[in-house]
Design an enzyme around this catalytic site. Sequence first.
Site, short mmCIF file in Angstrom:
data_model
loop_
_atom_site.label_atom_id
_atom_site.label_comp_id
_atom_site.label_asym_id
_atom_site.label_seq_id
_atom_site.Cartn_x
_atom_site.Cartn_y
_atom_site.Cartn_z
CD GLU A 1 -10.65 42.33 -24.20
OE1 GLU A 1 -10.74 41.80 -25.74
OE2 GLU A 1 -9.50 41.80 -23.71
N GLY B 1 -4.54 36.90 -17.68
CA GLY B 1 -3.49 35.82 -17.93
C GLY B 1 -2.05 36.83 -18.98
CB ALA B 2 -1.29 38.76 -20.68
CG MET B 3 -5.27 43.85 -21.65
SD MET B 3 -6.99 43.20 -22.63
CE MET B 3 -7.36 44.09 -23.85
CD GLU B 4 -6.03 41.89 -27.01
OE1 GLU B 4 -7.24 41.92 -26.73
OE2 GLU B 4 -5.96 41.61 -25.69
CG ASN B 5 -3.74 47.01 -22.86
OD1 ASN B 5 -4.96 46.87 -22.38
ND2 ASN B 5 -3.16 46.52 -21.39
CG HIS C 1 -3.48 34.92 -26.62
ND1 HIS C 1 -3.72 33.78 -27.62
CD2 HIS C 1 -4.09 36.07 -26.67
CE1 HIS C 1 -4.94 34.39 -27.34
NE2 HIS C 1 -5.52 35.31 -26.82
CD GLU C 2 -2.39 38.16 -24.47
OE1 GLU C 2 -2.78 39.44 -25.04
OE2 GLU C 2 -2.69 37.66 -24.10
CG HIS D 1 -4.97 39.16 -29.48
ND1 HIS D 1 -6.18 39.39 -30.03
CD2 HIS D 1 -5.03 38.86 -28.29
CE1 HIS D 1 -6.68 38.58 -29.10
NE2 HIS D 1 -6.45 38.38 -28.22
#
Length: 1035
Positions: free
Chosen positions: A304, A438-442, A473-474, A477
């Site tokens: 992303e 911070g993070a990624m919601e894959n 948060h993730e 998503h």
Amino acid sequence: MDPFDSNSTERANLPRNMIENSMFEEEPDVVDLAKDSAAFPTFPALDPDEVAYEPRSSRLLVRGLGENDMDEDEEDCESSARLLGMSFMNRSSAQRSSSSPYSRQAPPRSCARPSARTMVVCVLFLVIVASMTMVLYFLPGCTFTKTGCPKANKTTPFEPVYPVSTNGELFPWAQFQLPHSIRPLSYDLTLDPDLDNMIFTGRTVISMLVLHNTKRIVLHSANLNITKATFKLGDGEPSDVTVLEYKPNQQIAVKFSEDLKAGQYCVLTLDYSANLSHTYDGFYNSSYTDKDGNKRVLAATQFEPLSARKAFPCFDEPAFKATFLIKISRKPDYLTLSNMPKAKTTLLPSGLMQDEFEKTSVNMSTYLVAFIVANFSPISKNVSDTLVSVYSVPEKTEHTDYALDTSSKLLEFYNNFFEINYPLKKLDLVAIPDFLAGAMENWGLITFRETSLLVGKQSSPLEKQVVASVVAHELAHQWFGNLVTMSWWNDLWLNEGFATYMQYTSLQTVLPQLDIGNLFLAVRFRALDKDALNSSHAVSTEVNTPEQVEEMFDSVSYEKGASILLMLNASLPGDQQFRKGIIQYLKQFSGLNTDTDDLWNCLTQVEVSTQHQNVSEMMSSWTSQKGFPLVTVSLKGDQVTLTQEHFLLTSDNATHTSSLWNIPVTYVNDSCSSAPECRQVFTLKTKSGTFKLPGSVKWLKLNYRNTGFYIVHYGDEGWAALREALSNNVSVLTHEDRASLIHNIFALSRLGRVSFLHVLNLLNYLSNETETSPVTEALLQLNNIYRLLDKRQEHSLVARMKNYILSHFGSLMNKQTWEEEDSVSKQELRSALLETACSLNEENCTHQAKALFKQYVESNGTSRIPGDLQQVVFNVAAQSTEDWSTLLGMYGHAAYDAEKRKMLRGLASTQDVRRIVWILKAGLKGDIIQTQELPLVINTVCNGFAGYLFAWDFIQENWDRLIEKFPVGSFAIQTVIKSATSQFSTQTHLDQVQGFFSSLKERGSQMRSVQEALETIRLNRRWMDKNLSALRKWL
């Protein structure tokens, strides 16, 4: 995605009518471009993509374009054609009848000698005619199509001119967004990474459906060397095809001599090779040092927003959802992870293992695809038919328990709250050593920075709050963003605003002991601060370039998005109204793409009260225009008058100053002010509105608990009444209301509506304040002013401001303990007070911090510093030459990431210029200090007096290396620019910043964050000019 590591103006487009008026006003109607209308041919039928797509904006082209002349970033030329070609044609005298009343009459048989004046007029007239003829000679009299700019009008029929691909052929598409004539249905990906040589090969098989007739397939690819391509139509045989590439748009295409027909199925197979990325996006390499001191390498992904195309050729836009079947090869001592559970493993002839994953059970956007090749260790548990696992490097498995427990609770909460179960069989949360965001919601494979996922057994509640926030948060998503996805990046807030809102909402229910409300309040204040700038943007705004996509990941999409959802929820009747609306939205659009109107329509459809207004009507004013309102209150007896205007710090050359918002104004008064049932609501839709109270009151407080996204001005009498009420009894208002009064009065001072004396008068009540949010907000605002004065070298004022802060907060500072503290709210208060005290060299504070550090060093780490006090202790230690070196040694060996990061901030807070230069260079080099931490290092260095000019020089000298590491427009680059410039307040610095960024051209000059930086410096200068002399008197 959570871009935050802990917690440009767009191109001006003149309206079409303005362009036309300016170009063609009073034009002499004498030029005849078309002698014979028959010479103009009928145009060939356009591809449906060319016809159907109507751009939101167009850029005016004022140059002739030859056959292949085209800017690399040329976008839409449709309206240019109308202006430069058709407008002239329409004026052609060939269209006139010879019997027109305007036709020239026969001249008289004799004439007199013309006067000098007539001669001058005639000469001028001839010059104008000649000039216009030359201009028209060089302008294309032609038609533009959606897909490209035109060829010069030398041949007929007219054809669009396309950009040139790398092999010299014309590329059949010129837009940033892909055509919609083809829809991908499924991807079959085979990847063979070689971690020894940092390369990989791949094969991508894309099954597609033709939606309407077309002679081209256009998709994305970046930095991939395509070695072979075959195409199969329906049940036919595959045949080799040529792949064209247009690098500026990161697009590839296959052209066909015959139309692909609507309804046909086809398959494109692409073999390719590439290098593993050395930055933080695409399919990139990472490494860490294991417990035996050996370097271990791994590969992970971050797609992303625009980087799936760097790992495999694809239709890399959110609206092109498809299924994915992924196969990855690995060495036997590694494991692989992807979105779905592993289906089988095959031993390859090379001795490598190939893991095949189940085909995705859901349609996904490409930016949510993920895969990892590493030697991580998991811990797992089953939650509601989903296997939840947390992965880390083997040495840090002991730090994964909290994340597993928290994610399990949150998964159950979201399943119940949304009334839709998480749709995949497994959910992995993976801590990656090198990770920029911070993070990624894959979907099914959420990736994190180690600091955002791992916490030690003895971690403080404040450190757990950070991890729980990011996890919440993730996980949100997985519904908002993954299940239902925005159609295009202009509506990113539908993903990020919702995930931000739900992270706070969920934690208030699931983990109330984390006291997340103070954090949510603070981020709403910061969102207001950013949105008060003229360089801000609407929540839903146009996005036409890669840089603009990157820049959407900011506090407007995240925190303002969350803030307006909070305001909406607070204004709807009943506590389930909002929830019912978002459940309907998720169910109605499950697996699909949406825009903002879809959300408002769903919330309107579930409206239960006939009295309540249309949600869409109310909320469009909050998403379609930038900024927010300033509400001014006038109280006379029992009558209240409210007026609204755009709260805009920079009013010169500003737009939208006549904006109106549909504001659900909440209020309480002195007779009932703190309990929820005291709250009353008045909807202000017009410039001003009036309502009556049941009786006369002493004061009103608007925006109860700061749930609305607006600022309030009470006038001199209103502010005086509120000050008096607080000085008599602090708890007459909620702590959120007290904090919002402090935030609002500082904002009004910056706007110039109240003097700084008014600010200081309100702050007098703080001697009785003990709650966290009012104190932390006041400290933040005063520290900002202190740093501005410090950077201006206003030494006497700096000394007075220090005395002011210590005299107002000294007793509260001295009451703080240095022992373990369980309450999150008290930890937040204590760390803010003591960090301020020690930064001002308050003797008691620095003495205690030094003693704690000495004890910590002498015990070889067995004696623990409380988590919320580590930062202040490390900051103080770093001011000593000996202790800085000790701290650097400890940083190199620290295993626990949250503590290590605090050590780094301490090291960067040094005022020794040689060490400042060293740490900046080390952050860029990336061996001792990870480059992902460079934005944090720069931010910390810039807070100190010794380092801020060094940091600014460092950024200028190393700009090209910075944008190699971090994409132009990315949150990291936004942070770097803001950190380096936000404390400048002189014309000299303004000129420097403007000059540097202007020189960058396409390397960053157009970023919104640059405009924000320039505007902030001007505002700082304005505030200083207005307040310096007054501050000398008042302080």
